[in-house]
Design a protein around this motif. Sequence first.
Motif, mmCIF file in Angstrom:
data_model
loop_
_atom_site.group_PDB
_atom_site.id
_atom_site.type_symbol
_atom_site.label_atom_id
_atom_site.label_comp_id
_atom_site.label_asym_id
_atom_site.label_seq_id
_atom_site.Cartn_x
_atom_site.Cartn_y
_atom_site.Cartn_z
ATOM 1 N N ILE A 1 -1.888 21.163 -65.374
ATOM 2 C CA ILE A 1 -2.018 19.512 -65.137
ATOM 3 C C ILE A 1 -2.954 19.226 -63.980
ATOM 4 O O ILE A 1 -4.128 18.253 -64.294
ATOM 5 C CB ILE A 1 -0.723 18.852 -65.193
ATOM 6 N N GLN A 2 -2.749 19.671 -62.922
ATOM 7 C CA GLN A 2 -3.629 19.080 -61.475
ATOM 8 C C GLN A 2 -4.987 19.731 -62.100
ATOM 9 O O GLN A 2 -5.846 19.034 -61.688
ATOM 10 C CB GLN A 2 -2.937 20.073 -60.560
ATOM 11 N N ILE B 1 -6.961 17.435 -64.511
ATOM 12 C CA ILE B 1 -7.193 16.157 -64.072
ATOM 13 C C ILE B 1 -8.476 16.218 -63.045
ATOM 14 O O ILE B 1 -9.363 15.609 -62.951
ATOM 15 C CB ILE B 1 -5.994 15.639 -62.925
ATOM 16 N N ARG C 1 -7.804 16.022 -69.185
ATOM 17 C CA ARG C 1 -6.292 15.908 -69.271
ATOM 18 C C ARG C 1 -5.530 16.922 -70.309
ATOM 19 O O ARG C 1 -6.230 17.269 -71.271
ATOM 20 C CB ARG C 1 -5.702 14.619 -69.123
ATOM 21 N N THR C 2 -4.440 17.162 -70.321
ATOM 22 C CA THR C 2 -3.801 17.920 -71.192
ATOM 23 C C THR C 2 -3.839 17.523 -72.536
ATOM 24 O O THR C 2 -3.841 18.319 -73.607
ATOM 25 C CB THR C 2 -2.196 18.169 -70.489
ATOM 26 N N ARG D 1 -9.891 10.958 -67.308
ATOM 27 C CA ARG D 1 -9.034 10.254 -66.459
ATOM 28 C C ARG D 1 -9.029 8.851 -66.537
ATOM 29 O O ARG D 1 -7.726 8.297 -66.275
ATOM 30 C CB ARG D 1 -9.700 10.635 -64.961
ATOM 31 N N VAL E 1 -3.189 12.136 -58.399
ATOM 32 C CA VAL E 1 -2.978 13.482 -58.518
ATOM 33 C C VAL E 1 -3.777 14.172 -57.770
ATOM 34 O O VAL E 1 -5.062 14.030 -58.213
ATOM 35 C CB VAL E 1 -2.530 13.863 -60.146
ATOM 36 N N ALA F 1 -0.867 7.362 -67.007
ATOM 37 C CA ALA F 1 -0.129 9.051 -66.864
ATOM 38 C C ALA F 1 1.151 9.081 -67.915
ATOM 39 O O ALA F 1 1.788 8.086 -68.112
ATOM 40 C CB ALA F 1 0.293 8.959 -65.471
ATOM 41 N N GLU G 1 4.976 13.821 -67.646
ATOM 42 C CA GLU G 1 4.544 14.881 -66.962
ATOM 43 C C GLU G 1 3.579 15.043 -65.991
ATOM 44 O O GLU G 1 3.608 15.510 -64.768
ATOM 45 C CB GLU G 1 3.783 15.836 -68.105
ATOM 46 N N GLU G 2 2.676 14.100 -66.089
ATOM 47 C CA GLU G 2 1.580 13.960 -65.178
ATOM 48 C C GLU G 2 2.113 13.171 -63.813
ATOM 49 O O GLU G 2 1.892 13.132 -62.852
ATOM 50 C CB GLU G 2 0.397 13.254 -65.633
ATOM 51 N N GLN H 1 3.821 15.039 -61.257
ATOM 52 C CA GLN H 1 2.804 15.555 -60.299
ATOM 53 C C GLN H 1 2.194 14.531 -59.146
ATOM 54 O O GLN H 1 1.316 14.943 -58.419
ATOM 55 C CB GLN H 1 1.749 16.418 -60.984
#
Lengths: 256, 288
Positions: free
Chosen positions: B12-13, B16, B21-22, B27, B209, B217, B220-221, B224
């Motif tokens: 995930i990080q 980003i 993103r996943t 973004r 993040v 977000a 899950e995001e 983080q």
Amino acid sequence: MAAKAGAAPATYSPSPTANKKNRPPIFTDIDWIRPDGRDFHQCRPAFLRTGAVNAASGSAYAEFGNTKVIVSIFGPRESKKAMMYSDIGRLNCNVSYTTFSTPVRGQALDNKDISSQLHKSLEGAIMLDTFPKTTVDVFALVLESGGCDLPVVISCASLALADAGIMMYDLVAAVSVSCLGKNLVIDPVSEEENYQDGSLMITCLPSRNEVTQLTITGEWSTPKIHEAMELCLDACSKLGKIMRSCLKESASTSQE
Amino acid sequence: MVGLSVGEKHFIQGGIAQDLRTDGRKRLTYRPIFVETGVIAQANGSARVKFGGTEVIASVKAELGRPSSSAPDKGKVSIFVDCSPTAAPQFEGRGGEELSMELSAALRQCLLGGKSGAGAGINLSSLSIVDGKVCWDLYIDGLVISMDGNVLDALGAAIKAALSNTGIPKVNIASASTPDEQPEVDVSDEEFLQFDTTALPVIVTLTKVGRHYIVDATSEEESQMSSAVSISVNRQGLICGLTKRGGAGLDPSVILDMISVAKHVSEQLMNKLDSEIAAAEAAMEEDS
């Protein structure tokens, strides 16, 4: 407290000359005289003392004009059994008003909201991983509400945390400004808060130049936010110095 | 609480940081937005809004009340948010209270403006019927049905849609009343006045993040994030409210940068929402 009463009260104000502004302020028309005769960018004199409560692990008393606040810290102590295991410490904040704190009895603001704001402002400054599995209680009591209660509670709480020996990255200083018509007034009193068009509060770690909480209400243009933030950050760094000197003073008197 | 493995966190990080993103978004891209209005028949106005997996309902009820003595020429608005245990098991009992309170406070701050009423999204003077005697009390209730991040923005959008859908009944005041008496009012059940929503802001939450910030977000995001800043922006591009969540501090310059990004994003969101609301209103009229 009584032993230290002789000490001169520490006062502060971000004096207009020290405002190192490189651009002229946007709002120059003056159509408002402050109830206590201060300049728009002048803070109330601050009186801060640590060690107000004997039973607490740390405590502090703050007086900004008519706003009088007392904060006690208990802990770190074992978290309640119902809490799940946590490898970082917990912070429990509670702000309450005395029934006689406001002009009309029992007309205080929402405690829960203020408590959660206090929590949000402090959690970024405390090294929670230094006390795993335990809870630190922050109990604040507003003895008299004279405007700017939340910023005073936050600053006073961080002083009390330092007095209790809780590890922090830096002290937390909080300052708010009100927008009245075209004017920005710093550290507003209750009357000004009741008529404000908007308000901006910053809590920051002065030596790290880091903002832990920022709340804005009302309608603001971007240049106005710039000016208000600059004003607040300047005042925060000055308040931070006073808080620091208050801690040093109490440490040196306890050594004697 | 989202349980993620170390690998998933890095994924995930890293995504980003690389602007992918996943779920394939960039973004500053939103998930698909879905708006349906008029979902609650008993309310004066209501809307259901979905941001991907996040689903919320807002309802607006107008009741006759007495204005407060401190503001006799204004109506009253109260905003409450409820987090249903259907959204997440931890909301059962009193578990959702803290989040509910935080969301309601943030919405109040964003929609109601300063103490003097300047810059408020909802014009309180328009709710007054007879000065000091009768006014409308507007009850705005939000309900979180399913939660997958970015709940505050979804609630803000739902309230905007619900208010666009709101018809306030027309009131006829019986003219013969002495100044001391409570005037008699006759609430029409046929004529409705459209509520003016042009001043209502949209809320944009930027979640930080790593070194970057993202809009909309997922939960899950959000797990983080280091901190999140919710900024409400109105049509004129003025900031109507700002709150910060999350422990980590921010540099003042980062906050100012976030404000300018939010202003840019809010324009697109505002246009998107307006067209979705218009489409939903049109679809509702077709059905009836």
